[in-house]
Scaffold this active site. Structure first.
Site, mmCIF file in Angstrom:
data_model
loop_
_atom_site.group_PDB
_atom_site.id
_atom_site.type_symbol
_atom_site.label_atom_id
_atom_site.label_comp_id
_atom_site.label_asym_id
_atom_site.label_seq_id
_atom_site.Cartn_x
_atom_site.Cartn_y
_atom_site.Cartn_z
ATOM 1 C CE LYS A 172 7.843 1.773 7.993
ATOM 2 N NZ LYS A 172 8.040 1.860 9.445
ATOM 3 C CE LYS A 189 8.237 0.664 -7.006
ATOM 4 N NZ LYS A 189 7.361 1.839 -6.807
ATOM 5 C CE LYS A 210 -0.457 11.814 -5.301
ATOM 6 N NZ LYS A 210 -1.732 12.458 -5.015
#
Lengths: 333, 333
Positions: free
Chosen positions: B198, B119, B201
């Site tokens: 993977k 992140k 969205k």
């Protein structure tokens, strides 16, 4: 009509309160309750952050602290006294605030850093302990507290609270929370009987509000004075002499205290005579508190009903704020 | 009569769900709801840990996720679907657990370490993010969850939960909490359309359960196959070819898939023909879901009533557990 400001304060129920609390915070609360809306929190959840293995101690002292409050004149009709663990909104809002504070910011908090050292956590700092400034921001803001009586060492906590308030208001474009101001008491920390450290239960250097006369006398007789003052006729030191520190803090007859200081410095005033005088002063102050405390302690059921009623009143305020918070966070389903 | 075990699972409402979720978790839940008592949580509070500045996104996707749940066959009569922020006991119990976990233990959690890097938080890790394994332990234990469907990368979270459970039960001499077991699904993470990562969205490589036929067709036509397969007559690779990954995952006609693989490897089977076949398979699977989703979306008021009813049911369980927790902590005033 009370002023708009809201006072938020409280204690961790880890022991009964002592005369250091009395002069440092309790007397203030008795005055403040006539001027402002005031919440006084018995912080049982916070007490568990470093007493997690000793819940019985925390539980027991919730009642002791409540007895001290009422005995000194904090009036449940004027002040909302409540139990922290019964206000779930504090935990809820803490979770939201944790997203607005970085781990590094918490690790840099000077109050937390100092206390981590004092408590000797070493490498095993409980996460709950690191977070406690965030949890305190939650305590303050859920009641929209604006006046926060704290010792100078707790100023970083107020600073952290205001950082969170500004970040919350800015991020969610709201004005739910007013900023908080610290109210620093004149006597912030009374020295203990040993003259070495602040008065505290754990250091066994305290005079408790509930001490009986004999205990009070023994504690005063054990008090640190001037180690160089061996004979009555010797001149004695006033600075650092705990008896004089307490006379300055508690004796309203300042002329008499000045006279005693002069006599002591000149020589001819013995420690025992001096301590007996301090005993008279403190006993006169503590006797009505002690009597009231004993009366109150006879009906603990009634005391608990008082606490639960205060908690219910606090809960009305906290759920009102939580509604506003959830609206700001768009969690108002 | 359902078995004693309790399943606890859920999703962060940060986007609508895709076919990766379908095969990785949603289908499992549809089976599990007939065997066990099952709670499915829409984790809006957890979604805010790294979307704190974007509450509208979280709010909007609570409904999208709920629509996906019902569209695939999760049945509110069999599964308790609830909204996390409406269960204050989760926050309350998190505060108690934070006292039982050290900061260093959280910093060493492999899942958290990896995600902090992914992140790109750098030096600014939100405290709420570091704490999230503790918060997940709260989610699981407040419902006494014993079967927790998670991907393999989330195993450290289950381990952390069981550490907290053991510490709580030992410290407070109770057996309030049973330990939790991970249930790892066969297809844990479906690869995205690009074949690189993977399905997610945020990477724009997903097929959503609500995609219409045109969108579905376009997404399949953009799919990564074998870059060396230039002419229909060329032999093509099956390994790493996303079309075959999806056929393996979704086509129940395994003989047909084996035949297509052989044909593709030999040469003579074009990508367009192959993709059209995958479209037929996925469209047949998704059409009833899509239709049901559109029907449900017409009455969002009814959907919200369903969520609130589920949340109320969840709240009965969570407040029951909280009573037991407060008794163990001696906070039962």
């Amino acid at each position: 009509m009370k002023k708009q400001e809201i006072v938020l304060t409280g204690d961790r129920p880890t022991g009964p309160l002592h005369i250091g609390h009395y002069v440092g915070s309790l007397l203030n609360r008795v005055s403040l309750q006539d001027i402002y809306k005031q919440y006084v929190m018995i912080a049982d959840v916070q007490a568990l952050t470093d007493n997690s293995a000793n819940p019985a101690k925390v539980r027991e002292n919730v009642m002791e602290v409540a007895l001290d409050y009422l005995a000194v004149g904090i009036d449940p009709a004027k002040t909302t006294i409540f139990i922290q663990s019964m206000i779930p909104e504090i935990a809820e809002i803490t979770m939201f605030y944790l997203n607005l504070v970085t781990v590094n910011r918490l690790l840099r908090n000077p109050t937390v850093k100092t206390e981590i050292q004092q408590k000797g956590f070493g490498e095993s700092v409980p996460a709950g302990f690191l977070m406690y400034p965030v949890s305190q921001a939650a305590d303050i803001t859920i009641f929209k507290g604006t006046i926060i009586p704290v010792g100078e060492d707790q100023l970083p906590v107020i600073e952290q609270t205001n950082e969170i308030i500004r970040s919350f208001n800015r991020t969610y474009q709201t004005d739910v929370f007013p900023e908080a101001k610290a109210l620093i008491p004149k006597v912030s920390r009374l020295v203990g009987l040993d003259g070495q450290a602040k008065m505290s239960k754990s250091l066994n250097n305290a005079i408790f509000l509930g001490d009986d006369e004999d205990t009070l006398k023994k504690r005063i007789m054990s008090m640190y004075t001037d180690p160089g003052h061996l004979h009555v006729s010797d001149p004695g030191k006033v600075e650092g002499n705990v008896v004089f520190v307490y006379l300055d803090a508690f004796d309203t007859d300042t002329a008499k205290v000045a006279e005693l200081k002069a006599h002591y410095q000149k020589g001819g005033l013995g420690d025992v005579v001096l301590k007996k005088y301090l005993f008279e002063v403190l006993n006169a102050m503590l006797t009505p508190i002690r009597i009231r405390r004993m009366q109150l302690a006879q009906d603990r059921g009634e005391m608990m009903r008082m606490l639960l009623a205060g908690t219910e009143k606090a809960r009305e305020a906290s759920s009102q704020t939580m509604q506003e918070v959830k609206k700001a966070l768009m969690l108002n389903y």
